[in-house]
Design an enzyme around this catalytic site. Structure first.
Site, mmCIF file in Angstrom:
data_model
loop_
_atom_site.group_PDB
_atom_site.id
_atom_site.type_symbol
_atom_site.label_atom_id
_atom_site.label_comp_id
_atom_site.label_asym_id
_atom_site.label_seq_id
_atom_site.Cartn_x
_atom_site.Cartn_y
_atom_site.Cartn_z
ATOM 1 N N ARG A 1 -31.424 -17.707 -84.970
ATOM 2 C CA ARG A 1 -31.918 -18.347 -86.192
ATOM 3 C C ARG A 1 -31.601 -19.831 -86.120
ATOM 4 O O ARG A 1 -30.449 -20.213 -85.879
ATOM 5 C CB ARG A 1 -31.233 -17.751 -87.423
ATOM 6 C CG ARG A 1 -31.558 -16.300 -87.699
ATOM 7 C CD ARG A 1 -30.628 -15.756 -88.778
ATOM 8 N NE ARG A 1 -29.225 -15.853 -88.359
ATOM 9 C CZ ARG A 1 -28.196 -15.841 -89.208
ATOM 10 N NH1 ARG A 1 -28.402 -15.770 -90.516
ATOM 11 N NH2 ARG A 1 -26.953 -15.912 -88.751
ATOM 12 N N ASN B 1 -39.913 -9.885 -85.466
ATOM 13 C CA ASN B 1 -40.367 -11.029 -86.257
ATOM 14 C C ASN B 1 -41.464 -10.642 -87.241
ATOM 15 O O ASN B 1 -41.510 -11.148 -88.369
ATOM 16 C CB ASN B 1 -40.830 -12.159 -85.341
ATOM 17 C CG ASN B 1 -39.664 -12.968 -84.805
ATOM 18 O OD1 ASN B 1 -38.528 -12.782 -85.220
ATOM 19 N ND2 ASN B 1 -39.932 -13.865 -83.872
ATOM 20 N N LEU C 1 -35.248 -11.053 -98.488
ATOM 21 C CA LEU C 1 -35.882 -10.696 -99.754
ATOM 22 C C LEU C 1 -35.662 -11.800 -100.776
ATOM 23 O O LEU C 1 -35.303 -11.556 -101.923
ATOM 24 C CB LEU C 1 -35.323 -9.360 -100.280
ATOM 25 C CG LEU C 1 -35.767 -8.101 -99.542
ATOM 26 C CD1 LEU C 1 -35.104 -6.865 -100.156
ATOM 27 C CD2 LEU C 1 -37.288 -7.945 -99.557
ATOM 28 N N ALA D 1 -37.574 -14.781 -102.635
ATOM 29 C CA ALA D 1 -38.915 -15.318 -102.919
ATOM 30 C C ALA D 1 -38.932 -16.827 -102.724
ATOM 31 O O ALA D 1 -37.948 -17.521 -102.985
ATOM 32 C CB ALA D 1 -39.317 -14.960 -104.344
ATOM 33 N N GLY E 1 -42.262 -20.267 -92.417
ATOM 34 C CA GLY E 1 -42.774 -21.259 -91.465
ATOM 35 C C GLY E 1 -41.881 -21.242 -90.238
ATOM 36 O O GLY E 1 -41.241 -20.237 -89.942
ATOM 37 N N CYS F 1 -41.179 -19.622 -84.994
ATOM 38 C CA CYS F 1 -41.341 -18.245 -84.514
ATOM 39 C C CYS F 1 -42.340 -17.411 -85.316
ATOM 40 O O CYS F 1 -43.332 -16.934 -84.767
ATOM 41 C CB CYS F 1 -39.978 -17.547 -84.505
ATOM 42 S SG CYS F 1 -38.815 -18.218 -83.309
#
Length: 434
Positions: free
Chosen positions: A154, A211, A253, A255, A260, A263
């Protein structure tokens, strides 16, 4: 072990520095002479927390070096990683594998001893077969094997992810290659990091499937947020309520304005193209890609609605431009579509981002970049939180109210407390909350 890392971008540099920190002898290779020169000077090509320090310590320790000479660098390397880019190919959305295949051809011409060729780049199913064919067709007599080893890093937390991984996936059924890869990852193996050996094709698909699933979770909660706004529910309560179910989990989860980065956009698209090539459509992922693309401009329209439905001549302050915090990566950032929507509506857009403004300036020429948060806010008709950098989490709202032209805040990351902001006199809009 001696390890060669072909490609010194995000994945190659982070992986190479971490392998060196494990005690391996690592050389990172790149054709970009300017990039290698900067790395030799300790200048990082990307922003990643802790990376500059990690690189410096391992260069000083003699375990990490940089080179543009592939032939010399791979001499004696037991493991050679391919970590070059696989961007979406113009015209059809397939992963562009030209860089991967070019490396394979060059390796085939310069192998001098037994080596495991490890594909670290994100590649579609069957790429390892083609890399193997390219090297084998060169007529080399050197023993080699091709292994798939996808990365799961990440941005903003890559070093921790590499050193404390959820899993290490290794795609090979060759016993010799398995032995080499166990030695490469021995420090993590000793720490009992889960190591999963699979077939090469399964390994290649695991990366894309992971992904696509995460992108689906993001898109699902974003659609639930839209429904929450219509029915008067709170998406954060909904997210907690479903995330406490062990079968679902709470991660991804949250919002917001859509996914973007480097990956998810390209990998979901590449998976669609692979599925299409094999006549096995993945309709769910098709919907995810479509919904996410439309959501980003919808966030721009949300800002216009907060302005009273008219943006022409209004000054809008954007806080954050990168697709997520702790990176300077602007690839497919939601801010791009938000900005374009606002500019199309006649707004004047001013922005500040702690790390991303240099990259953003090249792709958002219509945006005025400023030096700090409050310079962006001054005189604004609306303040929009786009990226949840820590620097934006504890704003002085009394100061904000004095500086703005109109007390309007649009929080696209649900960072602030609605009751607190409204009590302070702001017209406050968030995502999926009353």
């Amino acid at each position: 072990m001696k390890i060669a890392m072909v490609g010194s971008g995000y994945v190659g540099l982070v992986s190479g520095a971490c392998f060196a920190d494990f005690g391996h002898d690592v050389v990172c290779i790149d054709k970009d002479e300017a990039k290698i020169a900067r790395l030799d000077q300790g200048i990082m090509p990307i922003f990643e927390p802790g990376l500059a320090e990690l690189v410096a310590s391992n260069v000083k320790g003699g375990r990490l070096s940089f080179s543009t000479d592939l032939a010399a660098s791979i001499d004696g390397a037991q493991a050679i990683f391919i970590a070059v880019g696989t961007p979406s190919r113009r015209g059809d959305g397939h992963a562009d594998l030209s860089y991967v295949y070019a490396v394979a051809k060059e390796l085939s011409e310069h192998l001098t001893g037994p080596a495991v060729i490890v594909t670290k780049s994100t590649v579609p199913v069957g790429t390892g077969d083609e890399v193997e064919r390219i090297i084998a067709d060169s007529g080399t007599s050197v023993q080699f094997a091709v292994v798939s080893n996808p990365e799961f890093l990440r941005e903003g937390a890559a070093i921790g992810d590499f050193k404390r991984p959820d899993r290490i996936v290794l795609g090979t059924e060759d016993e010799w290659a398995q032995g080499v890869m166990k030695e490469v990852y021995r420090p993590l193996f000793l720490n009992k990091a889960p190591i999963l050996f699979t077939s090469r094709r399964s390994s290649e698909l695991i990366k894309y499937a992971a992904n696509a699933f995460l992108a689906t979770k993001i898109t699902f909660i974003n659609e639930m947020a839209d429904l929450c706004e219509k029915v008067g529910a709170d998406v954060q309560d909904v997210s907690r309520g479903i995330g406490l179910d062990g079968r679902i989990g709470s991660k991804f989860l949250h919002a917001g304005p859509g996914y973007g980065g480097s990956c998810f956009p390209k990998d979901t698209l590449a998976l669609l193209k692979t599925a299409e090539d094999y006549n096995s459509p993945v309709r769910l992922v098709e919907a995810v890609v479509k919904v996410n693309d439309s959501r980003k401009r919808a966030m721009g329209r949300k800002v216009i609605e907060a302005l009273g439905g008219e943006a022409r001549g209004k000054r809008v302050a954007l806080l954050g431009l990168t697709f997520k915090p702790n990176t300077d990566d602007m690839r497919d950032a939601p801010s791009i579509a938000v900005v374009q929507t606002l500019l199309d509506a006649g707004a004047q857009v001013v922005a500040y981002d702690p790390e991303g403004m240099e990259a953003a300036a090249a792709i958002l020429p219509g945006v005025t970049m400023v030096e700090n948060t409050y310079d962006a806010i001054e005189g604004a008709d609306a303040v929009v939180l786009v990226t949840e950098w820590d620097a934006f989490r504890a704003l002085d709202f009394n100061r904000v109210k004095r500086l703005v032209k109109a007390p309007v805040i649009v929080d696209l990351r649900n960072v602030y407390d609605p009751a607190e902001l409204r009590a302070a006199g702001f017209a406050y809009t968030s995502v999926g909350r009353p």
